[in-house]
Design an enzyme around this catalytic site. Structure first.
Site, PDB file in Angstrom:
ATOM      1  N   GLU A  92       1.155  -1.046   0.086  1.00  0.00           N
ATOM      2  CA  GLU A  92      -0.463  -0.164   0.236  1.00  0.00           C
ATOM      3  C   GLU A  92       0.868   1.174  -0.246  1.00  0.00           C
ATOM      4  OE1 GLU A  92      -3.872  -1.416   1.977  1.00  0.00           O
ATOM      5  OE2 GLU A  92      -2.691  -1.110   3.655  1.00  0.00           O
ATOM      6  N   CYS A 105       3.356   8.357   1.182  1.00  0.00           N
ATOM      7  CA  CYS A 105       3.489   7.302   2.122  1.00  0.00           C
ATOM      8  C   CYS A 105       4.357   6.353   1.835  1.00  0.00           C
ATOM      9  CB  CYS A 105       2.891   7.642   3.574  1.00  0.00           C
ATOM     10  SG  CYS A 105       3.162   6.337   4.789  1.00  0.00           S
ATOM     11  N   CYS A 112       5.602  -6.893   8.019  1.00  0.00           N
ATOM     12  CA  CYS A 112       6.588  -6.330   8.596  1.00  0.00           C
ATOM     13  C   CYS A 112       7.503  -6.693  10.339  1.00  0.00           C
ATOM     14  CB  CYS A 112       6.431  -5.281   9.746  1.00  0.00           C
ATOM     15  SG  CYS A 112       7.864  -4.029  10.788  1.00  0.00           S
ATOM     16  N   CYS A 116       5.260  -4.485  16.321  1.00  0.00           N
ATOM     17  CA  CYS A 116       4.893  -3.468  16.790  1.00  0.00           C
ATOM     18  C   CYS A 116       3.586  -3.648  17.230  1.00  0.00           C
ATOM     19  CB  CYS A 116       4.567  -2.325  16.319  1.00  0.00           C
ATOM     20  SG  CYS A 116       6.348  -2.224  16.661  1.00  0.00           S
ATOM     21  N   CYS A 119       0.240  -2.092  15.702  1.00  0.00           N
ATOM     22  CA  CYS A 119       0.386  -1.760  14.506  1.00  0.00           C
ATOM     23  C   CYS A 119       0.345  -2.325  13.694  1.00  0.00           C
ATOM     24  CB  CYS A 119       2.017  -1.503  14.191  1.00  0.00           C
ATOM     25  SG  CYS A 119       2.364  -0.737  12.492  1.00  0.00           S
ATOM     26  N   GLU A 162       9.771  -1.767   7.865  1.00  0.00           N
ATOM     27  CA  GLU A 162      10.783  -1.508   8.925  1.00  0.00           C
ATOM     28  C   GLU A 162      12.454  -0.850   6.967  1.00  0.00           C
ATOM     29  OE1 GLU A 162      11.961   0.672  11.290  1.00  0.00           O
ATOM     30  OE2 GLU A 162      14.152   0.657  10.177  1.00  0.00           O
ATOM     31  N   SER A 193      11.396   7.070   8.565  1.00  0.00           N
ATOM     32  CA  SER A 193      11.165   6.108   9.634  1.00  0.00           C
ATOM     33  C   SER A 193      11.173   5.422   9.943  1.00  0.00           C
ATOM     34  CB  SER A 193       9.840   6.581   9.661  1.00  0.00           C
ATOM     35  OG  SER A 193       9.827   6.513  11.508  1.00  0.00           O
ATOM     36  N   SER A 215      10.417   6.370  15.351  1.00  0.00           N
ATOM     37  CA  SER A 215       9.415   5.645  16.323  1.00  0.00           C
ATOM     38  C   SER A 215       9.999   5.774  17.672  1.00  0.00           C
ATOM     39  CB  SER A 215       8.428   4.445  15.800  1.00  0.00           C
ATOM     40  OG  SER A 215       8.229   4.960  14.511  1.00  0.00           O
ATOM     41  N   HIS A 217       7.560   6.324  21.582  1.00  0.00           N
ATOM     42  CA  HIS A 217       6.566   5.182  21.571  1.00  0.00           C
ATOM     43  C   HIS A 217       6.220   5.515  23.254  1.00  0.00           C
ATOM     44  CE1 HIS A 217       5.008   5.243  17.152  1.00  0.00           C
ATOM     45  NE2 HIS A 217       5.730   4.089  17.787  1.00  0.00           N
ATOM     46  N   ASN A 292      -4.605   4.824  16.496  1.00  0.00           N
ATOM     47  CA  ASN A 292      -5.622   4.658  15.572  1.00  0.00           C
ATOM     48  C   ASN A 292      -6.213   3.314  15.737  1.00  0.00           C
ATOM     49  OD1 ASN A 292      -5.479   7.276  13.521  1.00  0.00           O
ATOM     50  ND2 ASN A 292      -3.557   7.074  13.469  1.00  0.00           N
ATOM     51  N   CYS A 335      -1.591   6.655   9.843  1.00  0.00           N
ATOM     52  CA  CYS A 335      -0.655   5.651  10.407  1.00  0.00           C
ATOM     53  C   CYS A 335      -0.721   4.421  11.145  1.00  0.00           C
ATOM     54  CB  CYS A 335       0.146   6.586  11.031  1.00  0.00           C
ATOM     55  SG  CYS A 335       0.938   7.981  10.942  1.00  0.00           S
TER      56      CYS A 335
HETATM   57  N1  SAH Z   1       8.773   0.842  10.831  1.00  0.00           N
HETATM   58  C1  SAH Z   1       9.238   2.051  10.337  1.00  0.00           C
HETATM   59  C2  SAH Z   1       8.169   2.680   9.621  1.00  0.00           C
HETATM   60  C3  SAH Z   1       6.779   2.499   9.786  1.00  0.00           C
HETATM   61  S1  SAH Z   1       6.526   4.199   9.973  1.00  0.00           S
HETATM   62  C4  SAH Z   1       8.968   2.880  12.162  1.00  0.00           C
HETATM   63  O1  SAH Z   1       8.709   1.932  12.797  1.00  0.00           O
HETATM   64  O2  SAH Z   1       9.366   3.635  11.584  1.00  0.00           O
HETATM   65  C5  SAH Z   1       4.507   4.287  10.838  1.00  0.00           C
HETATM   66  C6  SAH Z   1       4.339   4.942  11.767  1.00  0.00           C
HETATM   67  O3  SAH Z   1       3.128   5.212  12.821  1.00  0.00           O
HETATM   68  C7  SAH Z   1       5.573   4.396  13.361  1.00  0.00           C
HETATM   69  O4  SAH Z   1       5.808   5.977  14.128  1.00  0.00           O
HETATM   70  C8  SAH Z   1       4.868   3.848  13.575  1.00  0.00           C
HETATM   71  O5  SAH Z   1       4.625   2.976  15.363  1.00  0.00           O
HETATM   72  C9  SAH Z   1       3.477   4.280  13.596  1.00  0.00           C
HETATM   73  N2  SAH Z   1       2.508   3.246  14.198  1.00  0.00           N
HETATM   74  C10 SAH Z   1       1.851   2.632  13.913  1.00  0.00           C
HETATM   75  N3  SAH Z   1       0.351   1.827  14.213  1.00  0.00           N
HETATM   76  C11 SAH Z   1       0.175   2.994  14.673  1.00  0.00           C
HETATM   77  C12 SAH Z   1      -1.290   3.186  14.670  1.00  0.00           C
HETATM   78  N4  SAH Z   1      -2.172   1.924  15.085  1.00  0.00           N
HETATM   79  N5  SAH Z   1      -1.747   4.635  15.651  1.00  0.00           N
HETATM   80  C13 SAH Z   1      -1.016   5.278  14.785  1.00  0.00           C
HETATM   81  N6  SAH Z   1       0.507   4.998  14.479  1.00  0.00           N
HETATM   82  C14 SAH Z   1       0.809   3.583  14.636  1.00  0.00           C
END
Ligand code: SAH
Length: 345
Positions: A92, A105, A112, A116, A119, A162, A193, A215, A217, A292, A335
């Site tokens: 996507e 994006c 992946c 996480c 995600c 990633e 990222s 990221s 968090h 989200n 995201c």
């Molecule tokens: N793997 C890389 C690239 C993905 S970027 C990374 O982790 O940075 C996508 C971003 O959205 C990351 O910061 C991820 O942690 C965040 N993300 C993942 N799931 C999400 C969710 N359900 N709500 C909001 N942000 C989320």
């Protein structure tokens, strides 16, 4: 065997490949201009090339790596496309038009491996890396969806996967985005990222001068271990030390942190104060993203007043903070919602 993809190649790479078969280098620049700058992907239409070379291009190379399967338009203007690679896997990409810019994006992997816990992509598991052509074709395909008066101004590697676990293909794609004879994007308009693949961060920035996003968090290992399991391999102290030692990071080139706010998990005032302590002295900006929600996790975003309080605490702690308005949630394009499955649709 299908022909190798031309579109993953930077103009420099293309020059080398052309020279090997006796085609002069400037022809590679012409082809790059047609493909990357004008979006013309049929050799027959490359009118400044000799007919013989057009035939050779058609025979020797493929100019597409992905086929659009579905395109969804959000009420807020966000556009998400599902694209299929030649082996059938789906990825996507999301276009986010704003007044002053249009951000794309892109995905770097199918699924992946990092899993996480909040995600949706992580819940898919990992299928494979995308090659440079498959990354660049997301840019070409998505640009084709834009009206004539718009173009992609920013690219963020924040889609599925990633990026730093697919470094050679990522670097090749970024080189093509930045190359003056290809997409000619300014480095500050390209952002990669990472969830914190510590040993690859320096390598990325030595190869290409992109913006770095991390990221975060959570500001403690106890919480981050749960949200970002990669933290068990590369804990916060190691991550932060690596970021502090990067020669490129400065006030002009800060680290961009993402912080997904999850109800009752990482959203207390004390969490915010910990973030302030962790980032002190490091040139950085922090992007707050309210969780989200999706069906692969029970996590929810905090109520608005808790988001405000968290942000207020960060600002008091000296953290430059922005709240990211989520875009495209109605089409599962926000995201963390990119989770196309092969069985779907
Ligand atoms: N793997 C890389 C690239 C993905 S970027 C990374 O982790 O940075 C996508 C971003 O959205 C990351 O910061 C991820 O942690 C965040 N993300 C993942 N799931 C999400 C969710 N359900 N709500 C909001 N942000 C989320």
């Amino acid at each position: 065997m299908s022909a190798p993809a031309l579109i993953g190649l930077s103009p420099d790479h293309l020059r080398r490949r052309f020279k090997e078969v006796g085609v002069p280098g400037y022809r590679a620049d012409q082809v790059a201009e047609w493909v990357y700058q004008r979006g013309v992907l049929e050799p027959e239409a490359m009118t400044n090339l000799p007919q013989e070379l057009r035939g050779q291009l058609l025979a020797d190379w493929s100019f597409r790596a992905l086929e659009p399967v579905r395109v969804a338009h959000s009420t807020d203007g966000t556009v998400k496309a599902v694209l299929r690679a030649s082996d059938g896997v789906l990825v996507e990409a999301v276009l986010i038009p704003e007044e002053e810019r249009t951000t794309l994006c892109v995905s770097t992997q199918v699924g992946c491996p990092l899993a996480c816990s909040f995600c949706a992509t992580g819940a898919l598991g990992f299928t494979r890396n995308l090659d440079a052509a498959e990354i660049i074709d997301q840019v070409l395909r998505m640009r084709e969806l834009l009206p004539a008066d718009r173009t992609i101004t920013n690219v963020v590697f924040m889609g599925m996967g990633e990026p730093l676990l697919n470094l050679p293909n990522l670097i090749a794609a970024v080189e093509t985005l930045l190359h003056p004879k290809a997409f000619a994007m300014a480095p500050r308009r390209v952002t990669v990222s990472t969830a914190g693949v510590v040993p690859k961060i320096g390598e990325l920035l030595e190869a290409v001068p992109v913006n770095l996003a991390v990221s975060l968090h959570a500001a403690t290992d106890a919480v981050r271990d749960v949200l970002v399991p990669l933290n068990r391999r590369f804990p916060l102290a190691e991550l932060m030390q690596t970021l502090r030692e990067l020669p490129r990071i400065s006030r002009r080139h800060p680290v961009f942190f993402e912080y997904t706010l999850i109800d009752g998990v990482n959203d207390s005032r004390e969490d915010a104060r910990e973030v302030g302590r962790l980032l002190r002295g490091l040139p950085s900006k922090l992007n707050l993203i309210p969780m989200n929600a999706h069906s692969d996790s029970g996590y929810q975003p905090p109520p608005p007043e808790r988001i405000d309080a968290f942000m207020g605490e960060l600002v008091r702690g000296g953290v430059t903070t922005t709240l990211r308005r989520s875009r495209g949630a109605d089409i599962d394009a926000a995201c963390g919602q990119l989770a196309v499955r092969e069985a779907a649709g």
